[in-house]
Design a protein around this motif. Structure first.
Motif, PDB file in Angstrom:
ATOM      1  N   LYS A 193      62.780  26.874 -32.969  1.00 48.56           N
ATOM      2  CA  LYS A 193      62.453  25.462 -33.106  1.00 48.56           C
ATOM      3  C   LYS A 193      61.028  25.315 -33.616  1.00 48.56           C
ATOM      4  CE  LYS A 193      66.366  24.019 -31.289  1.00 48.56           C
ATOM      5  NZ  LYS A 193      67.405  23.350 -32.136  1.00 48.56           N
ATOM      6  N   MET A 194      60.751  24.168 -34.219  1.00 44.55           N
ATOM      7  CA  MET A 194      59.394  23.889 -34.684  1.00 44.55           C
ATOM      8  C   MET A 194      58.452  23.872 -33.491  1.00 44.55           C
ATOM      9  SD  MET A 194      58.017  20.652 -36.900  1.00 44.55           S
ATOM     10  CE  MET A 194      56.271  20.443 -37.256  1.00 44.55           C
ATOM     11  N   GLY A 195      57.379  24.668 -33.593  1.00 42.62           N
ATOM     12  CA  GLY A 195      56.407  24.733 -32.510  1.00 42.62           C
ATOM     13  C   GLY A 195      55.035  24.297 -32.976  1.00 42.62           C
ATOM     14  N   GLY A 196      54.013  24.800 -32.298  1.00 46.16           N
ATOM     15  CA  GLY A 196      52.648  24.482 -32.688  1.00 46.16           C
ATOM     16  C   GLY A 196      52.034  25.632 -33.444  1.00 46.16           C
ATOM     17  N   GLY A 197      50.735  25.565 -33.678  1.00 39.69           N
ATOM     18  CA  GLY A 197      50.013  26.648 -34.326  1.00 39.69           C
ATOM     19  C   GLY A 197      50.565  27.026 -35.685  1.00 39.69           C
ATOM     20  N   VAL A 198      50.665  28.340 -35.928  1.00 38.76           N
ATOM     21  CA  VAL A 198      51.172  28.852 -37.201  1.00 38.76           C
ATOM     22  C   VAL A 198      52.594  28.385 -37.441  1.00 38.76           C
ATOM     23  CG1 VAL A 198      51.810  30.940 -38.471  1.00 38.76           C
ATOM     24  CG2 VAL A 198      49.653  30.858 -37.213  1.00 38.76           C
ATOM     25  N   ILE A 230      50.329  37.794 -35.015  1.00 39.36           N
ATOM     26  CA  ILE A 230      51.393  37.307 -34.131  1.00 39.36           C
ATOM     27  C   ILE A 230      50.937  37.295 -32.673  1.00 39.36           C
ATOM     28  CG2 ILE A 230      53.749  37.767 -33.331  1.00 39.36           C
ATOM     29  CD1 ILE A 230      54.236  39.153 -36.062  1.00 39.36           C
ATOM     30  N   SER A 231      51.310  36.240 -31.980  1.00 43.16           N
ATOM     31  CA  SER A 231      51.100  36.066 -30.528  1.00 43.16           C
ATOM     32  C   SER A 231      49.662  35.782 -30.107  1.00 43.16           C
ATOM     33  CB  SER A 231      51.617  37.282 -29.745  1.00 43.16           C
ATOM     34  OG  SER A 231      53.018  37.311 -29.712  1.00 43.16           O
ATOM     35  N   THR A 232      48.734  35.639 -31.067  1.00 44.93           N
ATOM     36  CA  THR A 232      47.330  35.450 -30.683  1.00 44.93           C
ATOM     37  C   THR A 232      46.953  33.984 -30.492  1.00 44.93           C
ATOM     38  OG1 THR A 232      46.633  35.451 -33.009  1.00 44.93           O
ATOM     39  CG2 THR A 232      46.598  37.560 -31.833  1.00 44.93           C
ATOM     40  N   GLY A 233      47.876  33.067 -30.780  1.00 44.81           N
ATOM     41  CA  GLY A 233      47.588  31.647 -30.606  1.00 44.81           C
ATOM     42  C   GLY A 233      47.886  31.195 -29.183  1.00 44.81           C
ATOM     43  N   ILE A 234      48.833  30.286 -29.061  1.00 42.67           N
ATOM     44  CA  ILE A 234      49.161  29.735 -27.744  1.00 42.67           C
ATOM     45  C   ILE A 234      49.825  30.771 -26.839  1.00 42.67           C
ATOM     46  CG2 ILE A 234      49.349  27.381 -28.595  1.00 42.67           C
ATOM     47  CD1 ILE A 234      52.366  27.699 -28.668  1.00 42.67           C
TER      48      ILE A 234
END
Length: 334
Positions: free
Chosen positions: A27-32, A116-120
């Motif tokens: 689903k559309m998320g935040g960040g990248v 990858i995985s470094t945002g939220i």
């Protein structure tokens, strides 16, 4: 170059595929993830993702690129950081590797990754960067592909504070800012020179001492092209051509040009990359660079950083490029 760190908006990359740091529901998320959905056309991309239904952490799926410049989007859910004790490292490595395998399956020539995985998801940036670099570089040892690791800004880039500080101190001790610049004639690359240096310092800067680098050696090098000296070094070090250009982060086609053209003159960053790949010491590095018309200079910050790694006996070109990137210097390779 096969692996390149780049500061850019990943949605603007013109590659065969960009990688989306997705969630398991696609689903559309935040960040990248949110930025990619918006740039691709959120409704159109969501329909494509809904047809797939979902994706497990560490696995990868593919959709059309929709309205992006990239032809396709590879979606991979990275792990949520939970302290490091829940196989986060293995899962993050799997996200990169499965995305690369999917790109290979589709015969892509170029692919761009975010960190990858470094945002939220909270994965520590320094550790995430090391996993990304090691996984991608391991894949490229066996495969030919142009891979970009895209960083939006410096805040999202994770070189260790200890390494950054150590290099910064070394630069402070060895780097001399040039008072003027000159351009070498013909094939010589632009390089910095100091406006007023005593003669002994010039010789120390641009050549090895008489004891270790004799006039006879210099005269011999004038008769030897870069290609010839490079191939001789490869034989002397007991390496294969493939091992050499892979270690140098050099494209196979460029290496073929160098091998087949005795008069080929590379850029300085390519010549230095081969010196790193061959694990040449400083004397040997200057010997190789001289055949292409270059040298190492204390008035070049990138040269000083390269000398730092040589003194540390660290010839990992990707780690060197991480440091060069952190200090806004040109990366090694082609």
């Amino acid at each position: 170059m096969p692996l390149e760190l780049i500061r850019q908006d990943i949605t603007k990359m013109q590659v065969d595929a960009i990688v989306n740091a997705a969630n398991t529901e696609l689903k559309m998320g935040g960040g990248v993830c949110g930025a990619i959905f918006n740039a691709a056309g959120a409704s159109e991309l969501q329909k494509a993702c809904d047809k797939i239904g979902g994706c497990k952490v560490g696995e990868a799926v593919i959709t059309d690129g929709c309205q992006l410049d990239a032809k396709y989007i590879i979606h991979t859910p990275g792990p949520i950081w939970q302290g490091g004790g829940n196989q986060e490292a293995d899962l993050l490595k799997a996200s990169y590797m499965n995305s690369l395998k999917l790109a290979k399956e589709y015969k892509f020539q170029s692919v761009a990754f975010p960190l990858i995985s470094t945002g939220i998801y909270g994965y520590p940036k320094e550790e995430a960067l090391q996993i990304a670099i090691s996984t991608i570089s391991s894949f490229l040892l066996e495969n030919d592909m142009l891979v970009y690791l895209v960083v939006f800004d410096k805040k999202s880039f994770g070189i260790s504070n200890k390494l950054f500080t150590s290099i910064h101190q070394y630069i402070d001790e060895h780097y001399v800012e040039a008072a003027e610049k000159v351009f070498a004639r013909n094939r010589f690359e632009q390089y910095d020179v100091m406006e007023s240096l005593r003669e002994p310092d010039i010789f120390q800067e641009k050549k090895i001492s008489e004891e270790t680098y004799s006039l006879a050696n210099r005269l011999n090098q004038l008769e030897e092209s870069f290609s010839e000296r490079l191939l001789r070094f490869i034989d002397e070090k007991g390496l294969t051509d493939v091992e050499t250009y892979k270690r140098a982060n050099i494209d196979r086609r460029l290496f073929s040009k160098i091998r087949n053209s005795i008069d080929y003159t590379p850029t300085k960053k390519t010549a230095v990359a081969f010196a790193i790949a061959l694990k040449l010491n400083l004397n040997e590095t200057l010997e190789l660079l001289t055949t292409a018309g270059y040298t190492l200079s204390h008035s070049s910050k990138s040269d000083v950083i390269i000398q730092y790694f040589m003194e540390q006996n660290n010839y990992n070109i990707h780690e060197i490029n991480e440091a060069l990137f952190a200090f806004d210097q040109p990366l090694l390779g082609s």
